[in-house]
Design an enzyme around this catalytic site. Structure first.
Site, mmCIF file in Angstrom:
data_model
loop_
_atom_site.group_PDB
_atom_site.id
_atom_site.type_symbol
_atom_site.label_atom_id
_atom_site.label_comp_id
_atom_site.label_asym_id
_atom_site.label_seq_id
_atom_site.Cartn_x
_atom_site.Cartn_y
_atom_site.Cartn_z
ATOM 1 N N ASP A 252 5.078 0.857 12.157
ATOM 2 C CA ASP A 252 3.887 0.168 11.642
ATOM 3 C C ASP A 252 3.816 -1.293 12.079
ATOM 4 O OD1 ASP A 252 2.992 2.454 10.441
ATOM 5 O OD2 ASP A 252 3.467 1.858 8.386
ATOM 6 N N LYS B 224 0.836 -1.209 0.000
ATOM 7 C CA LYS B 224 0.000 0.000 0.000
ATOM 8 C C LYS B 224 0.869 1.255 0.000
ATOM 9 C CE LYS B 224 -1.767 1.601 4.038
ATOM 10 N NZ LYS B 224 -1.401 3.011 4.212
ATOM 11 N N ASN B 225 1.836 1.292 0.907
ATOM 12 C CA ASN B 225 2.621 2.523 1.047
ATOM 13 C C ASN B 225 3.574 2.761 -0.125
ATOM 14 O OD1 ASN B 225 1.297 3.033 3.380
ATOM 15 N ND2 ASN B 225 3.046 2.730 4.748
ATOM 16 N N ARG C 282 -8.404 -0.511 5.174
ATOM 17 C CA ARG C 282 -7.554 0.496 4.523
ATOM 18 C C ARG C 282 -6.219 -0.113 4.107
ATOM 19 N NH1 ARG C 282 -5.990 4.791 8.170
ATOM 20 N NH2 ARG C 282 -4.643 5.095 6.393
#
Ligand code: UD1
Length: 424
Positions: free
Chosen positions: A311, A22-23, A403
């Site tokens: 994270d 995602k990042n 998300r």
């Protein structure tokens, strides 16, 4: 709002995989603003944050299409060369990374109006450094009505040092500098693999970027960039979370695509906790974790890459809550990233927080309870604790999880977990 019902069902076993990062994907999608034409990305995860970024890019004027049936999914973006350079509050408030359009819009169109992200569950998270960097490159920046308005004839190169290392700040500056006039030196740059991937993609597009030192980048601005094709790397945080799922349940799991090179600090701590980790090849490279009978306690502190990632902090806290002894965590990146503690304690964990430090007294068992997700990684830690707990845990507000984790229920169920989504 959906919730997840998780019932501890013993050790997880088998094979799973890490989806696209995602990042890494978010700045890559934003980079499509820099060049007219058609851009193509493979292995883009199907996640709420990706949908938000695509919605934002469409609002700005790009045409986007996501290939949903293909696995892994891919995404095509067409940049027609004109833009409505605005990121509205409704989109930015749901995803802070929307700020990644600021640098490219300003560099390509000389204008950007981007809503300020505001507060978020894990801390204040300002964007002052993004603005300071762009100002150093000649942007005129004003703040009004909750928006940043930035203009520049053409950005010029600058010698900029980040006071605090910022991942999206470094990415914004890299994209802006790629089309600026002259040389930009970025000191104290973030070194996360997602930043390195953006550098690779910008270079494929024709940008001239060199790593002078591990934390220093030099960008020679060019007149124009061209679109490219790229396959997004595997998500190191998702891979790490799946490895911790194996560890906390006493399991034996192979995570295909998990890259040891991106997970150094996480692997080191899992080994210190007693887990066996090996690089193996089963239909593709990946990492296998075999859990010990008892998790050993740890001391860890979050740091910028290559340090231990913030994270992964919440997931390790869940793991250490069942360790054989007392552990200590120091959270050095975000000031308010212990929202999961109260919820873990409701499941029987013994955790005491004092400022940025948390003391975790390992307990022999956790028990299922209704709990509430507060942010993306906090939700993951609750799922992990639930996998180990006796009885059923219901985790509400799982939209946080959606998300950032693609098909988490399916992946965990495939490994033997009892996980069910309750719609409502
Ligand atoms: C990125 C990641 C996020 C991760 C974080 C830290 C994305 C989309 N998100 O977030 O998952 O948790 O890196 O690894 O890649 N700061 C300032 N001023 C600024 C910018 C940052 O003070 O202008 C501070 C922040 O408040 C924080 C620290 O710098 O304390 C690091 O934040 P930063 O690296 O910018 O996080 P993000 O890029 O938002």
């Amino acid at each position: 709002m959906d919730s997840l019902s998780v019932c501890g069902n013993g050790p997880l076993k088998g094979q799973t995989f890490a989806s696209g990062s995602k990042n890494a994907a978010l700045p890559l999608l934003a980079s499509a603003l820099l060049a007219e034409g058609t851009h193509h990305f493979e292995n883009v995860p199907r996640l709420a944050d990706i949908r938000t970024m695509l919605k934002l890019l469409r609002h700005i004027g790009l045409e986007t299409s996501m290939e949903h049936n293909a696995h892994p999914s891919s995404c095509t973006l067409h940049n027609p060369g004109k833009a409505n350079p605005e990121a509205p509050y409704e989109l930015v408030k749901t995803m802070r990374a929307s700020v990644l359009v600021l640098g490219p819009l300003l560099a390509k169109y000389g204008k950007a109006k981007v809503s300020l992200p505001g507060g978020c569950a894990i801390g204040a998270r300002p964007i002052d450094l993004h603005l300071k960097a762009l100002s150093a490159m000649g942007a005129h920046i004003s703040l009004s009505g909750g928006y940043v308005e930035a203009t520049a004839q053409r950005l010029h190169g600058a010698d900029f040092r980040f006071d605090t290392i910022s991942v999206t700040g470094t990415e914004n500056l890299l994209m802006a500098a790629s089309l600026a006039k002259g040389t930009t030196r970025i000191r104290n740059a973030a070194q996360e693999p997602e930043v390195a991937e953006l550098v690779d993609v910008l270079k494929k597009m024709g940008a001239q970027i060199e790593w002078e030192k591990p934390n220093e980048l030099v960008v020679e601005g060019v007149e124009a960039l061209t679109p490219c094709q790229h396959t997004v790397c595997a998500d190191r945080i998702e891979a790490g979370t799946l490895l911790v799922a194996a560890a906390i349940t006493g399991g034996d799991v192979f995570v295909q695509n998990a890259q040891a090179a991106h997970l150094g600090a996480v692997i080191e701590k899992l080994r210190e906790a007693g887990c066996e980790i090996s690089q193996e090849h089963k239909n593709g490279p990946g990492l296998r974790l075999v859990a010990p009978p008892h998790i050993r306690p740890l001391q860890l502190q979050t740091q910028e890459y290559p340090g231990f990632p913030t994270d992964m902090q919440a997931q390790f806290m869940a793991l250490l809550s069942i360790a054989d002894g007392d552990s200590e965590i120091a959270e050095n990146i975000f000031e308010n990233r212990y929202m999961h503690v109260a919820e873990l304690c409701r499941m029987g964990a013994h955790i005491h927080v004092s400022g940025t430090h948390a003391l975790i007294h390992g307990v022999s068992k956790l028990s299922g309870a209704p709990v509430m997700a507060t942010d993306l990684r906090a939700s993951a830690s609750l799922v992990l604790a639930a996998l180990r707990a006796e009885g059923t845990t219901t985790i509400s507000r799982v939209y946080h999880l959606d998300r950032g984790y693609e098909q988490l229920e399916e992946k965990l169920s495939h490994l033997g977990a009892k996980v069910e989504r309750l719609h409502g």
